[in-house]
Design a protein around this motif. Sequence first.
Motif, mmCIF file in Angstrom:
data_model
loop_
_atom_site.group_PDB
_atom_site.id
_atom_site.type_symbol
_atom_site.label_atom_id
_atom_site.label_comp_id
_atom_site.label_asym_id
_atom_site.label_seq_id
_atom_site.Cartn_x
_atom_site.Cartn_y
_atom_site.Cartn_z
ATOM 1 N N LEU A 158 65.983 3.053 11.137
ATOM 2 C CA LEU A 158 65.051 2.712 12.883
ATOM 3 C C LEU A 158 64.051 1.793 12.803
ATOM 4 C CD1 LEU A 158 64.739 7.023 13.003
ATOM 5 C CD2 LEU A 158 66.947 5.228 14.470
ATOM 6 N N GLU A 159 64.089 1.585 13.618
ATOM 7 C CA GLU A 159 62.542 0.582 14.023
ATOM 8 C C GLU A 159 61.590 1.261 14.043
ATOM 9 O OE1 GLU A 159 61.766 -0.918 17.952
ATOM 10 O OE2 GLU A 159 61.382 -3.191 16.801
ATOM 11 N N SER A 160 60.895 2.607 13.556
ATOM 12 C CA SER A 160 60.297 3.740 13.310
ATOM 13 C C SER A 160 59.959 3.827 12.117
ATOM 14 C CB SER A 160 59.995 4.492 14.223
ATOM 15 O OG SER A 160 60.976 5.578 13.905
ATOM 16 N N HIS A 161 60.884 3.421 11.373
ATOM 17 C CA HIS A 161 60.885 3.451 10.122
ATOM 18 C C HIS A 161 60.736 1.842 9.366
ATOM 19 C CE1 HIS A 161 62.723 7.633 9.997
ATOM 20 N NE2 HIS A 161 61.621 7.518 10.029
ATOM 21 N N THR A 162 60.598 1.052 10.345
ATOM 22 C CA THR A 162 60.856 -0.640 9.302
ATOM 23 C C THR A 162 58.876 -0.942 8.303
ATOM 24 O OG1 THR A 162 60.667 -1.040 11.550
ATOM 25 C CG2 THR A 162 60.048 -3.370 9.755
ATOM 26 N N ARG A 163 58.125 -0.276 8.377
ATOM 27 C CA ARG A 163 56.991 -0.481 7.888
ATOM 28 C C ARG A 163 57.629 0.315 6.455
ATOM 29 N NH1 ARG A 163 54.989 -3.812 6.672
ATOM 30 N NH2 ARG A 163 55.480 -3.552 4.434
ATOM 31 N N ILE A 164 57.954 1.698 6.457
ATOM 32 C CA ILE A 164 57.521 2.339 5.629
ATOM 33 C C ILE A 164 58.566 1.748 4.267
ATOM 34 C CG2 ILE A 164 59.490 4.389 6.345
ATOM 35 C CD1 ILE A 164 56.384 4.271 3.439
ATOM 36 N N ALA A 165 60.380 1.563 5.285
ATOM 37 C CA ALA A 165 60.955 1.159 4.583
ATOM 38 C C ALA A 165 60.709 -0.525 3.662
ATOM 39 C CB ALA A 165 62.079 1.135 4.957
ATOM 40 N N SER A 166 59.902 -0.809 4.880
ATOM 41 C CA SER A 166 59.393 -2.212 4.155
ATOM 42 C C SER A 166 58.708 -2.495 3.413
ATOM 43 C CB SER A 166 58.658 -3.161 4.755
ATOM 44 O OG SER A 166 59.490 -3.871 6.170
ATOM 45 N N ASP A 167 57.545 -0.624 2.459
ATOM 46 C CA ASP A 167 56.906 -0.959 1.570
ATOM 47 C C ASP A 167 57.902 -0.440 0.221
ATOM 48 O OD1 ASP A 167 54.351 -1.094 3.036
ATOM 49 O OD2 ASP A 167 54.529 1.169 2.919
#
Length: 283
Positions: A158-167
Amino acid sequence: MKVGFIGTGSMGSLLIDAFLSSGALDACDVLASNRSSTRLIQLQKHHPGITICGSNRDTATGSDIVFLCVKPLEFKTLTDEIAPCLNSEQIVVSITSPVQLYHLESVLPSKIAKVIPSITHSVKSGTSLCIFGSRINKKDRLLLLRLLSFISVPAEILESHTRIASDFSSCGPAFISYFIERWIAAAVEATGIEEALVSRLAGEMLLGTGKLLTEADFTPQELQERVAVRGGITAEALNHLRSSLEGVFERLITTTHDKYDEDVDRLNSLFGRDGIVQGPLDR
């Protein structure tokens, strides 16, 4: 199929190298443009046969898939430049996490996707994070996933999980290597062990641990329990880590998310999307 890359800095050039060395693309399939002609000359020397374009517009016009590999605050200028050259059948892929699908879909006529790559793709490993826009159809999706599968394990998020997944997938190699760097330095200072030897031991340990987590179906907790015998050396050291690192990872996540939200807000201003309020699920 022609694949263009606008921006051939660190990640743009890494993607080109990885796609070509993996056999996903042939040199004749690749178009590239960059502000620095020096980088383009070096790229062409390394990969004879790729097409060096004189402008970003030329790259956009001649490509079926266009990867946008520039910094977040450069996107508005770039999209203004290439929008007249694009059509509805082309696929534009942003590799920059704060740039939202709605930013690009509001100003470009093309199909839009976002792919967050990782330095691990240089060794045909790691995960590429994939977010698909509203205009992407099943055929487009499968095309992008197949292309990325040559250099990574693609994962739709999900785009809403972009940041945490990118971490984990993108920033993670830096975080883990910092931990290893400090550990190695302490080992060398305390014992005099050769740095090259302990660095190799650490690297092989990381590789094996990754395989246990991805191929042997261990969870992190199960792996700790398997290695740390109650009352043993590993268990004693784990207790020290738990107490010493209390709150560290929560602060790490807060730091990355705060910077991400700041970048998104600045992009909203550039793209004329002021007033959009982001909640926790919109990050």
